[in-house]
Design an enzyme around this catalytic site. Structure first.
Site, PDB file in Angstrom:
ATOM      1  N   THR A  51      10.786  33.297  34.171  1.00  0.00           N
ATOM      2  CA  THR A  51      11.358  32.719  35.392  1.00  0.00           C
ATOM      3  C   THR A  51      11.690  33.885  36.332  1.00  0.00           C
ATOM      4  N   GLY A  91      35.127  25.516  42.013  1.00  0.00           N
ATOM      5  CA  GLY A  91      35.538  25.410  40.597  1.00  0.00           C
ATOM      6  C   GLY A  91      35.680  26.759  39.913  1.00  0.00           C
ATOM      7  N   TYR A  95      26.734  25.333  34.739  1.00  0.00           N
ATOM      8  CA  TYR A  95      26.218  26.312  33.764  1.00  0.00           C
ATOM      9  C   TYR A  95      26.982  26.218  32.449  1.00  0.00           C
ATOM     10  N   SER A  96      28.320  26.319  32.530  1.00  0.00           N
ATOM     11  CA  SER A  96      29.085  26.339  31.276  1.00  0.00           C
ATOM     12  C   SER A  96      29.034  24.980  30.574  1.00  0.00           C
ATOM     13  N   LEU A  98      27.534  39.979  39.551  1.00  0.00           N
ATOM     14  CA  LEU A  98      28.485  40.804  40.308  1.00  0.00           C
ATOM     15  C   LEU A  98      28.128  42.307  40.335  1.00  0.00           C
ATOM     16  N   ASP A 103       9.155  33.878  26.197  1.00  0.00           N
ATOM     17  CA  ASP A 103       9.863  33.892  27.490  1.00  0.00           C
ATOM     18  C   ASP A 103       8.976  33.232  28.541  1.00  0.00           C
ATOM     19  N   THR A 109      28.392  31.587  25.394  1.00  0.00           N
ATOM     20  CA  THR A 109      29.237  32.323  26.336  1.00  0.00           C
ATOM     21  C   THR A 109      30.705  31.892  26.218  1.00  0.00           C
ATOM     22  N   ASP A 110      31.608  32.785  26.595  1.00  0.00           N
ATOM     23  CA  ASP A 110      33.035  32.420  26.602  1.00  0.00           C
ATOM     24  C   ASP A 110      33.340  31.373  27.677  1.00  0.00           C
ATOM     25  N   GLU A 111      32.395  31.195  28.628  1.00  0.00           N
ATOM     26  CA  GLU A 111      32.662  30.263  29.726  1.00  0.00           C
ATOM     27  C   GLU A 111      32.776  28.818  29.238  1.00  0.00           C
ATOM     28  N   SER A 128      26.402  23.077  30.502  1.00  0.00           N
ATOM     29  CA  SER A 128      25.118  23.023  29.783  1.00  0.00           C
ATOM     30  C   SER A 128      25.172  23.888  28.526  1.00  0.00           C
ATOM     31  N   LYS A 129      25.862  25.034  28.606  1.00  0.00           N
ATOM     32  CA  LYS A 129      25.969  25.896  27.416  1.00  0.00           C
ATOM     33  C   LYS A 129      26.854  25.225  26.354  1.00  0.00           C
ATOM     34  N   ASN A 140      31.585  38.489  29.729  1.00  0.00           N
ATOM     35  CA  ASN A 140      30.626  39.000  30.731  1.00  0.00           C
ATOM     36  C   ASN A 140      30.016  40.327  30.294  1.00  0.00           C
ATOM     37  N   VAL A 155      33.115  39.472  48.247  1.00  0.00           N
ATOM     38  CA  VAL A 155      34.088  39.196  47.179  1.00  0.00           C
ATOM     39  C   VAL A 155      34.572  37.758  47.350  1.00  0.00           C
TER      40      VAL A 155
HETATM   41  P1  NAD Z   1      18.929  36.240  32.200  1.00  0.00           P
HETATM   42  O1  NAD Z   1      19.033  35.153  33.222  1.00  0.00           O
HETATM   43  O2  NAD Z   1      18.922  37.665  32.643  1.00  0.00           O
HETATM   44  O3  NAD Z   1      17.603  36.034  31.343  1.00  0.00           O
HETATM   45  C1  NAD Z   1      17.188  34.797  30.868  1.00  0.00           C
HETATM   46  C2  NAD Z   1      15.773  34.921  30.293  1.00  0.00           C
HETATM   47  O4  NAD Z   1      15.391  33.637  29.778  1.00  0.00           O
HETATM   48  C3  NAD Z   1      14.720  35.331  31.338  1.00  0.00           C
HETATM   49  O5  NAD Z   1      13.849  36.291  30.794  1.00  0.00           O
HETATM   50  C4  NAD Z   1      13.977  34.021  31.605  1.00  0.00           C
HETATM   51  O6  NAD Z   1      12.621  34.218  31.981  1.00  0.00           O
HETATM   52  C5  NAD Z   1      14.092  33.325  30.255  1.00  0.00           C
HETATM   53  N1  NAD Z   1      13.988  31.858  30.365  1.00  0.00           N
HETATM   54  C6  NAD Z   1      14.641  31.050  31.232  1.00  0.00           C
HETATM   55  N2  NAD Z   1      14.270  29.768  31.041  1.00  0.00           N
HETATM   56  C7  NAD Z   1      13.378  29.788  30.000  1.00  0.00           C
HETATM   57  C8  NAD Z   1      12.663  28.765  29.316  1.00  0.00           C
HETATM   58  N3  NAD Z   1      12.774  27.476  29.660  1.00  0.00           N
HETATM   59  N4  NAD Z   1      11.854  29.122  28.294  1.00  0.00           N
HETATM   60  C9  NAD Z   1      11.720  30.421  27.945  1.00  0.00           C
HETATM   61  N5  NAD Z   1      12.381  31.432  28.565  1.00  0.00           N
HETATM   62  C10 NAD Z   1      13.187  31.106  29.582  1.00  0.00           C
HETATM   63  O7  NAD Z   1      20.108  35.960  31.176  1.00  0.00           O
HETATM   64  P2  NAD Z   1      21.010  36.985  30.359  1.00  0.00           P
HETATM   65  O8  NAD Z   1      22.124  37.431  31.219  1.00  0.00           O
HETATM   66  O9  NAD Z   1      20.135  37.985  29.689  1.00  0.00           O
HETATM   67  O10 NAD Z   1      21.649  35.995  29.269  1.00  0.00           O
HETATM   68  C11 NAD Z   1      20.980  35.760  28.034  1.00  0.00           C
HETATM   69  C12 NAD Z   1      21.796  34.745  27.240  1.00  0.00           C
HETATM   70  O11 NAD Z   1      23.105  35.247  27.011  1.00  0.00           O
HETATM   71  C13 NAD Z   1      21.967  33.410  27.952  1.00  0.00           C
HETATM   72  O12 NAD Z   1      21.842  32.379  26.996  1.00  0.00           O
HETATM   73  C14 NAD Z   1      23.385  33.462  28.506  1.00  0.00           C
HETATM   74  O13 NAD Z   1      23.945  32.172  28.594  1.00  0.00           O
HETATM   75  C15 NAD Z   1      24.078  34.302  27.447  1.00  0.00           C
HETATM   76  N6  NAD Z   1      25.227  35.094  27.931  1.00  0.00           N
HETATM   77  C16 NAD Z   1      25.103  35.904  29.007  1.00  0.00           C
HETATM   78  C17 NAD Z   1      26.186  36.662  29.424  1.00  0.00           C
HETATM   79  C18 NAD Z   1      26.091  37.602  30.605  1.00  0.00           C
HETATM   80  O14 NAD Z   1      27.107  38.162  31.011  1.00  0.00           O
HETATM   81  N7  NAD Z   1      24.918  37.839  31.166  1.00  0.00           N
HETATM   82  C19 NAD Z   1      27.407  36.587  28.726  1.00  0.00           C
HETATM   83  C20 NAD Z   1      27.492  35.736  27.614  1.00  0.00           C
HETATM   84  C21 NAD Z   1      26.392  35.001  27.226  1.00  0.00           C
HETATM   85  P1  TYD Z   2      29.021  36.670  37.863  1.00  0.00           P
HETATM   86  O1  TYD Z   2      28.492  38.059  37.698  1.00  0.00           O
HETATM   87  O2  TYD Z   2      28.222  35.674  38.617  1.00  0.00           O
HETATM   88  O3  TYD Z   2      29.376  36.147  36.388  1.00  0.00           O
HETATM   89  P2  TYD Z   2      30.195  34.817  35.921  1.00  0.00           P
HETATM   90  O4  TYD Z   2      30.307  33.895  37.062  1.00  0.00           O
HETATM   91  O5  TYD Z   2      29.302  34.286  34.844  1.00  0.00           O
HETATM   92  O6  TYD Z   2      31.510  35.314  35.404  1.00  0.00           O
HETATM   93  O7  TYD Z   2      30.448  36.761  38.571  1.00  0.00           O
HETATM   94  C1  TYD Z   2      31.485  37.537  38.021  1.00  0.00           C
HETATM   95  C2  TYD Z   2      32.709  37.359  38.896  1.00  0.00           C
HETATM   96  O8  TYD Z   2      32.448  37.935  40.173  1.00  0.00           O
HETATM   97  C3  TYD Z   2      33.035  35.904  39.163  1.00  0.00           C
HETATM   98  O9  TYD Z   2      34.469  35.760  39.178  1.00  0.00           O
HETATM   99  C4  TYD Z   2      32.475  35.632  40.537  1.00  0.00           C
HETATM  100  C5  TYD Z   2      32.591  36.989  41.227  1.00  0.00           C
HETATM  101  N1  TYD Z   2      31.550  37.283  42.248  1.00  0.00           N
HETATM  102  C6  TYD Z   2      31.931  37.692  43.528  1.00  0.00           C
HETATM  103  O10 TYD Z   2      33.126  37.810  43.856  1.00  0.00           O
HETATM  104  N2  TYD Z   2      30.949  37.967  44.440  1.00  0.00           N
HETATM  105  C7  TYD Z   2      29.621  37.858  44.143  1.00  0.00           C
HETATM  106  O11 TYD Z   2      28.764  38.096  45.023  1.00  0.00           O
HETATM  107  C8  TYD Z   2      29.255  37.467  42.809  1.00  0.00           C
HETATM  108  C9  TYD Z   2      27.817  37.333  42.427  1.00  0.00           C
HETATM  109  C10 TYD Z   2      30.252  37.194  41.895  1.00  0.00           C
END
Ligand code: NAD
Ligand code: TYD
Length: 354
Positions: free
Chosen positions: A37, A293, A161-162, A201, A34, A136-138, A164-165, A190, A217
């Site tokens: 960041t 978007g 973001y989506s 959120l 890790d 991710t589903d995104e 890049s994924k 999510n 919101v």
């Molecule tokens: P997060 O942002 O909380 O954590 C990301 C971690 O990756 C951090 O510890 C950061 O230090 C590390 N990191 C970032 N850049 C790095 C690099 N270049 N090299 C090494 N480490 C690095 O993210 P999360 O919410 O825990 O998500 C984890 C994974 O799951 C991601 O790939 C995300 O796309 C995917 N995901 C997340 C969600 C969600 O709702 N959070 C849903 C579906 C998929």
């Molecule tokens: P988020 O937690 O950023 O996840 P994602 O964009 O990956 O789905 O946001 C979840 C939903 O909540 C999204 O529709 C955006 C909305 N949102 C708000 O309305 N207010 C906020 O301050 C944030 C961070 C998100």
């Protein structure tokens, strides 16, 4: 003994994954790479710092020599890539780092895995190895009021973001299709739960509610997300890693669709009851300018992972949200530490002009 190279485990989902795996299995080793960041927090792993089964490596997934060295030194059976830039709003204001980490970082992991696991002369892979991409589903884009994302839904990402994924997913598929690399891709909805950074959120709303700050919101708040408790996601990743059919994509989610405004009102109601605080009420809600978007609705069809691997979500949203709020209330110091310093500037930048 099974050895895992798992990336990004100082972040939200990775932290829960490491804890989940160490509590479930004795004979494993987890090498956790890790970069720490803003989203990575070593404090999340403090309770396991003396556990010999967990080795923390501070470094970047884009670092070729470092990753090659880890492959040589630990010879992992599985690589699971959680590391990413993960926040849509940040990707809208600065997309480049999303390409570097999410695309280039993934390609580097694939390349180093191939160097270590593939015999180009024989065109064979070392047995028992697999690469798992946590996606991710995104990547599927947005749904209308009807229907769900299946694994064959075409990719149609909208945010940087989506995008890049989705790009990373294409590279993982390309390594499978071109070289026969054993891979899986998981696409989850999510997540929510403990240790989530309060830019997302649910923890943002919990923190603001507690501090009587306005609850921003976006737009009309009628966007829909399919919420999954983080431990259910981690159980699915473990199953896909050990038993997923190589080359397959698995959607992870469980028909827990809720509008954003419902989530915010639930948090207000729960917190006002728990804290007996009359200042916590719906007057804190502010409808602010919508996200650019903004995807309207996500919803997962989890039939495949259920049929193939017997996975289903065990935590109902109504229980998971209470557990989550209780965790944040019991871990005030964690919240205070992560919201001091840089977070204040982030918040100003993102919300000042909305
Ligand atoms: P997060 O942002 O909380 O954590 C990301 C971690 O990756 C951090 O510890 C950061 O230090 C590390 N990191 C970032 N850049 C790095 C690099 N270049 N090299 C090494 N480490 C690095 O993210 P999360 O919410 O825990 O998500 C984890 C994974 O799951 C991601 O790939 C995300 O796309 C995917 N995901 C997340 C969600 C969600 O709702 N959070 C849903 C579906 C998929
Ligand atoms: P988020 O937690 O950023 O996840 P994602 O964009 O990956 O789905 O946001 C979840 C939903 O909540 C999204 O529709 C955006 C909305 N949102 C708000 O309305 N207010 C906020 O301050 C944030 C961070 C998100």
């Amino acid at each position: 003994m099974i050895t895992y190279l798992v990336t990004g485990c100082a972040g939200f989902i990775g932290t829960t994954f490491v804890h989940f795996m160490l509590s479930r299995y004795t004979d494993i080793k987890i090498v956790n790479l890790d970069a720490l960041t803003y989203a990575g927090n070593l404090e999340n792993l403090k309770d396991i710092e003396d556990d010999e089964r967990h080795i923390f490596v501070h470094g970047n997934i884009c670092d070729k020599e470092l990753v090659a060295g880890l492959m040589a030194r630990y010879d992992p059976d599985f690589i699971i890539n959680f590391a990413a830039e993960s926040h849509v709003d940040r990707s809208i204001s600065g997309p480049e780092i999303f390409v570097t980490t999410n695309v280039m970082g993934t390609v580097n992991l694939l390349q180093q895995a191939k160097n270590a696991w593939y015999d180009a002369g024989q065109k064979t892979w070392k047995p028992g190895k697999k690469y798992v991409q946590v996606s991710t589903d995104e990547v599927y884009g947005a749904l209308g009021p009807e229907g769900f994302f299946t694994e064959t839904t075409p990719l149609d990402p909208h945010s940087p973001y989506s995008a890049s994924k989705a790009s990373a997913d294409h590279f993982v598929k390309a390594f499978h299709d071109t070289y026969g690399m054993p891979v899986n891709i998981t696409r989850c909805s999510n997540n929510y739960g403990m240790y989530q950074f309060p830019e997302k959120l649910i923890p943002l709303m919990i923190n603001n509610t507690k501090n009587h700050k306005p609850l921003p919101v976006y737009g009309d708040g009628m966007q829909i997300r399919d919420w999954l408790f983080v431990e259910d996601h981690c159980r699915a990743i473990d199953l896909v890693t050990s038993a997923g059919r190589p080359g397959e994509v698995y959607n992870i989610g469980g028909h827990n669709e809720r509008t954003n405004i419902f989530i915010v009102k639930t948090i207000i109601q729960q917190m006002s009851e728990k804290l007996h605080d009359p200042e916590i009420n719906e007057s804190l809600i502010r409808h602010v300018e919508d996200r650019l978007g903004h995807d309207r609705r996500y919803g997962i069809d989890p039939s495949k992972i259920r049929a193939d691997l017997g996975w289903y979500p065990e935590t109902a949203f109504e229980d998971g949200i209470v557990k989550t709020i209780d965790w944040y209330l019991a871990n005030e110091t964690w919240m205070e530490r992560v919201t001091s310093g840089e977070y204040q500037q982030y918040y100003e930048r993102m919300y000042k002009n909305r």
